[in-house]
Design a protein around this motif. Structure first.
Motif: not given
Length: 950
Positions: A69-70, A73-74, A76-77, A81, A248
């Motif tokens: 998950s981390n 998320q990293k 995507k940031q 996407n 998401s």
């Protein structure tokens, strides 16, 4: 086929056009960030103390999920996407867009030897070429690790390289297009000059598609999106999972989770063999079951559309074999489709079939071993082969724009009989028998083994099709060949039996014997006693070898004058298992045989002992009648095997007797108690699951005992937030439960679910009767596991009370029986061939929006008389459509709309505005005149929309 069907994907480029690639705002990260940010942290989780509540297995799973998950998320940031470039490297074995490289371990080792400039005779070269052998470097059996140790001594850079993920993907694409090692060498050399040893190790794992990073694709998909696993199961497309589910907050509709035409799904697999036939029968709920022969071929799903104009063939691994078997009925280059023009009913527009592709030998009239399939298919494409592909269909999942995966197996079989016409030796429905006892299984297994088959599949007739599932509703049954004798048994052939049909002139099976030596006269010729009969496992070539080795040596068996000086059969007059012909031992051959077990006290054979399910392995031309297995040697092997088995059993019983477990122990983990009760688990159905039981004290102790006896663990306090495979159990509003409901974080499950799991010997999906408190998402999901009356699709009823509850929700058949009849049932009850053209199905799988005149324009008031007539026509058409199976939508922004219907003289500007509004949709609806519904209803079939334009 309807143009609005988004699942009509004939080639990869079509998928690319349908899917919208998410936009990445940042640059492609360096390749090594996958290693440092994802792979290495995942590998460390197995040895890391996570600090989470629950057992060690739960800790590891939670830690891995957090790492995934981390990282996502990293990404995507910092990148955007589109995570597909990363996922196709992390899950190379799921990326069907990139072809195989044609590189295995030895080929990669030779490339590295050239790049590193070392001698092929050096220790390092030998270490890579013979990576399975222990040597100076660690990692025996792990090729990538061996390469890492060798490259580490010669790496050009100690730090990570700067090659990006996109650059690696582009170079791997180029590598996959090359077939010669000389052409691949420059690309591999560039990798070596741009990467350090660790990066090269993981590059090699990617090429070999052997990542071993500690997580499966299911776990990775779960961290990416809640619907990712469902979408991959029905599409087998890693690209689609990444591109369609980047948001998401987006959720797939129920229709989007179902199988679709021309899109490869992950098929249902049979559960692994049970320890006994009793367990198999019990898994079938002690009811009648289907018995199918397990075919030795390749699992293939067939997609057909537009009455045979388009075909797709996919393997279990999502490999597209359309080029091999044919893209249409008119494809003369295909090995199959050109032979099956009459294989489908006249009214079958499209379908999805599940089956096995095998190779058929028309000379011997039998299915050939799996290894012959591709050779036969390639030869048949050129009309030059003796054997050819045969498709055996055993299931249907889709017919005429309707999915039937949730129908029972018996209903799907009924539909299959209506959809498919047998084309002998090319396209056939796979036959099945019915049984209800272990004797039925044993009898059928003996038959298929005698016919050189590999086993059976037992299926529960009431079960739905479970995409990407390995459920107990399908169970493999194979003879477990005995291992206790070490090597196989070398037996001499003493007789032969002719086959049937076209094989009637050839020997099809053989009588084998064991040598009985004369202990009193060492010079006397040995005699052979009948021991077993073997006919399964021979190939055509091996039969030919047998004929060659024994040509001219066979003699007709005369029951009045048996050759007693050479052999003896069972029975007073040697009448048991009499062969058609016999052969002198000195002129015979030795066969290597394997079997399931030894059958004692057999009256059929002279040895009074025989083999269960004997199967031929090979011809032993290095042995003769004097070195073949003797009865004395066999009995010695048997006695030794039984002694070793008894010793192992005694050791096991001694271990159980001396092992003592405390009745109860408390393990405090961060304030939570893990309770272990006395006694060893009776099953492992709750293994890895944690339960917090919040009921009254008496029932709590009983439930905890049940949970732990079936492999689960319990905690006393609810964790701070929901965790994977942790369940809160309650059925009354105690103080703590009321607090949990207010927080709304936890789904609360009734104790009934635990009892249903134990009763069915597996974890069953949640159903509405199991849920005490839950969020809307779970409530929507659990409703899919039962029918409209509350009857479960996935498990058996426990008692008469549950049956009464289900029956109480059903309508009175004397009043509502006709009106409540589901059109889906009609599909299986029509006796004529027009099962898809009945009025109650012609608009099935459509979503219709009616453009009423009073909504046409706010600026122009309705013309009263004219618009009243139009309103009436549309309302009547709506009734036709609803009865015909359509779903009506009142919101033109509904993305699931397939048809927009208006009267023929509707406002042209209004229709133009509608067309403009819908033109950018993923699924563009058809805009048709109301006459389309009216005429379709009148002719009792769905007419082409092209004839009713607006």
């Amino acid at each position: 086929m309807d143009d609005s069907d988004e699942s009509f994907e004939l080639d990869p480029w079509v998928e690319d056009e349908i899917l919208t690639r998410p936009h990445n705002t940042g640059p492609s990260p360096p390749f090594h960030t996958i290693i440092t940010g994802l792979i290495n942290p995942l590998l460390k989780t197995s040895n890391r103390k996570t600090g989470f509540h629950g057992g060690p297995a739960t800790n590891v799973r939670v830690a891995r999920f957090k790492v995934l998950s981390n990282y996502i998320q990293k990404w995507k940031q910092e990148v955007g996407n589109d995570i597909y470039p990363c996922f196709r490297l992390v899950l190379p074995y799921k990326d069907k867009e990139r072809h195989m490289y044609g590189l295995k371990e030895k080929a990669l080792a030779r490339l590295l030897i050239k790049i590193l400039g070392i001698s092929a005779e050096s220790d390092d070269a030998h270490s890579m070429l013979n990576y399975k052998i222990p040597g100076q470097y660690k990692g025996a059996g792990d090729f990538a690790e061996r390469c890492y140790e060798v490259i580490k001594q010669r790496e050009l850079r100690s730090e990570y390289g700067s090659m990006t993920i996109d650059e690696v993907n582009n170079m791997l694409d180029e590598l996959s297009k090359l077939s010669k090692s000389d052409d691949q060498l420059p690309i591999f050399s560039k990798f070596y000059h741009s990467m350090n040893a660790e990066e090269m190790k993981w590059l090699i794992r990617i090429i070999l598609r052997q990542m071993h990073i500690g997580v499966s694709e299911r776990t990775l998909f779960s961290a990416w999106h809640p619907n990712a696993n469902e979408l991959f199961n029905i599409s087998s497309s890693l690209k689609r999972v990444c591109w369609e589910l980047f948001d998401s907050n987006y959720r797939l509709s129920e229709d989007a989770k179902d199988v679709t035409l021309m899109s490869c799904f992950q098929p249902q697999l049979a559960a692994f063999p049970k320890a006994s036939y009793d367990l198999v029968v019990r898994s079938m709920n002690n009811e009648t079951f289907f018995i199918e022969e397990k075919l030795d071929g390749e699992r293939i799903q067939l997609h057909m559309s537009e009455y045979g104009k388009h075909f797709k063939f996919y393997s279990r691994r999502a490999k597209d074999y359309t080029y091999l078997y044919g893209s249409s009925l008119d494809d003369k280059n295909g090995a199959l489709t050109k032979h099956i023009s009459g294989a489908f009913g006249e009214n079958v527009e499209n379908c999805i079939l599940d089956g096995e592709m095998v190779s058929w030998d028309p000379v011997d009239e039998k299915i050939e071993p799996f290894g012959y399939l591709k050779t036969a298919a390639n030869a048949e494409r050129e009309d030059a082969g003796e054997s050819y592909p045969l498709y055996r269909v055993f299931d249907i999942l889709y017919a005429n724009n309707k999915s039937v995966v949730n129908y029972s197996l018996v209903q799907r079989q009924m539909l299959l009989q209506r959809v498919v016409n047998n084309v002998p030796t090319h396209f056939e429905i796979h036959p099945h028998d019915e049984g209800s006892t272990k004797e039925d299984i044993d009898r059928r297994l003996r038959q298929v083994i005698a016919e050189s088959s590999e086993g059976l599949v037992i299926k529960l007739p009431t079960s739905p099709y479970v995409v990407n599932g390995r459920e107990d509703s399908w169970i493999k049954v194979k003879p477990e060949y005995m291992l206790e004798f070490g090597e196989n048994l070398d037996c001499l052939v003493i007789g032969g039996y002719y086959g049937q049909g076209k094989r009637g002139d050839n020997l099809a099976s053989f009588l084998c014997g064991l040598r009985v030596d004369n202990d009193h006269d060492s010079e006397a010729a040995p005699k052979f006693w009948s021991f077993c009969r073997v006919g399964g496992g021979f190939t055509a070539a091996e039969y030919a070898t047998m004929r060659h080795l024994t040509d001219g040596q066979w003699q007709k068996w005369d029951p009045r004058r048996p050759p007693l000086q050479y052999m003896e059969l069972a029975g007073d007059r040697n009448e048991k298992e009499m062969p058609d012909v016999w052969i002198h031992p000195e002129k015979s051959v030795v066969l290597e045989i394997k079997a399931a077990s030894v059958v004692p006290d057999s009256e059929q054979y002279r040895t009074n002992i025989t083999l269960r399910f004997p199967r031929f392995r090979r011809i032993r031309q290095d042995k003769n009648y004097l070195t073949a297995l003797s009865l004395k040697e066999f009995m010695s092997l048997k006695e030794q095997a039984e002694t070793e088995s008894q010793e192992r059993q005694l050791e096991l019983e001694e271990h159980r007797r001396t092992s003592k477990r405390p009745k109860k122990q408390l393990n405090i983990l961060g304030g939570h108690e893990t309770v272990a009760l006395e006694g060893s688990p009776t099953s492992q159905i709750f293994a890895g699951n944690i339960f917090c039981v919040l009921v009254d004290s008496k029932r709590k102790a009983q439930l905890q005992k049940i949970i732990i006896s079936h492999g689960g663990s319990t905690i006393q306090d609810v964790p701070s937030g929901p965790q994977n495979r942790t369940h809160v159990i309650a059925d009354k509003d105690l103080v703590k439960i009321a607090s949990l409901k207010r927080q709304g974080k936890w789904n609360i499950i009734r104790p009934t679910w635990i009892h249903d799991c134990v009763f069915n010997h597996r974890i069953v999906p949640y159903e509405p009767r199991h849920v005490y408190f839950a969020n809307k998402g779970l409530l929507d999901a659990v409703r899919r596991h039962v029918d409209r009356y509350g009857d479960s699709y996935t498990r058996s009823m426990q008692d008469i009370k549950e049956l009464r509850d289900v029956l109480s929700h059903m309508p009175d058949p004397t009043i509502d029986g006709i009106m409540a009849k589901d059109y889906d049932d009609i599909l299986f009850q029509q006796s004529d061939s027009s099962i898809f053209n009945i009025p109650s199905l012609i608009f099935y799988n459509t979503v219709i929006y009616l453009d009423y005149p009073d909504l046409a324009s706010n600026a122009n008031p309705p013309r009263q008389a004219h618009d009243s007539r139009s309103m009436f026509r549309l309302q009547l058409a709506a009734n036709y459509a609803i009865f015909g199976g359509a779903r009506m939508s009142n919101d033109i922004s509904d993305q699931e709309i397939t048809h927009i219907v208006a009267v023929g003289d509707a406002d042209k500007d209004r229709i133009a505005a509608i067309r403009s509004e819908i033109s950018f949709r993923l699924r563009v609806p058809r805009v048709v005149s109301v006459e389309w519904i009216e005429q379709s209803w009148k002719e009792s079939t769905r007419l082409s929309e092209e004839d009713f334009p607006m």
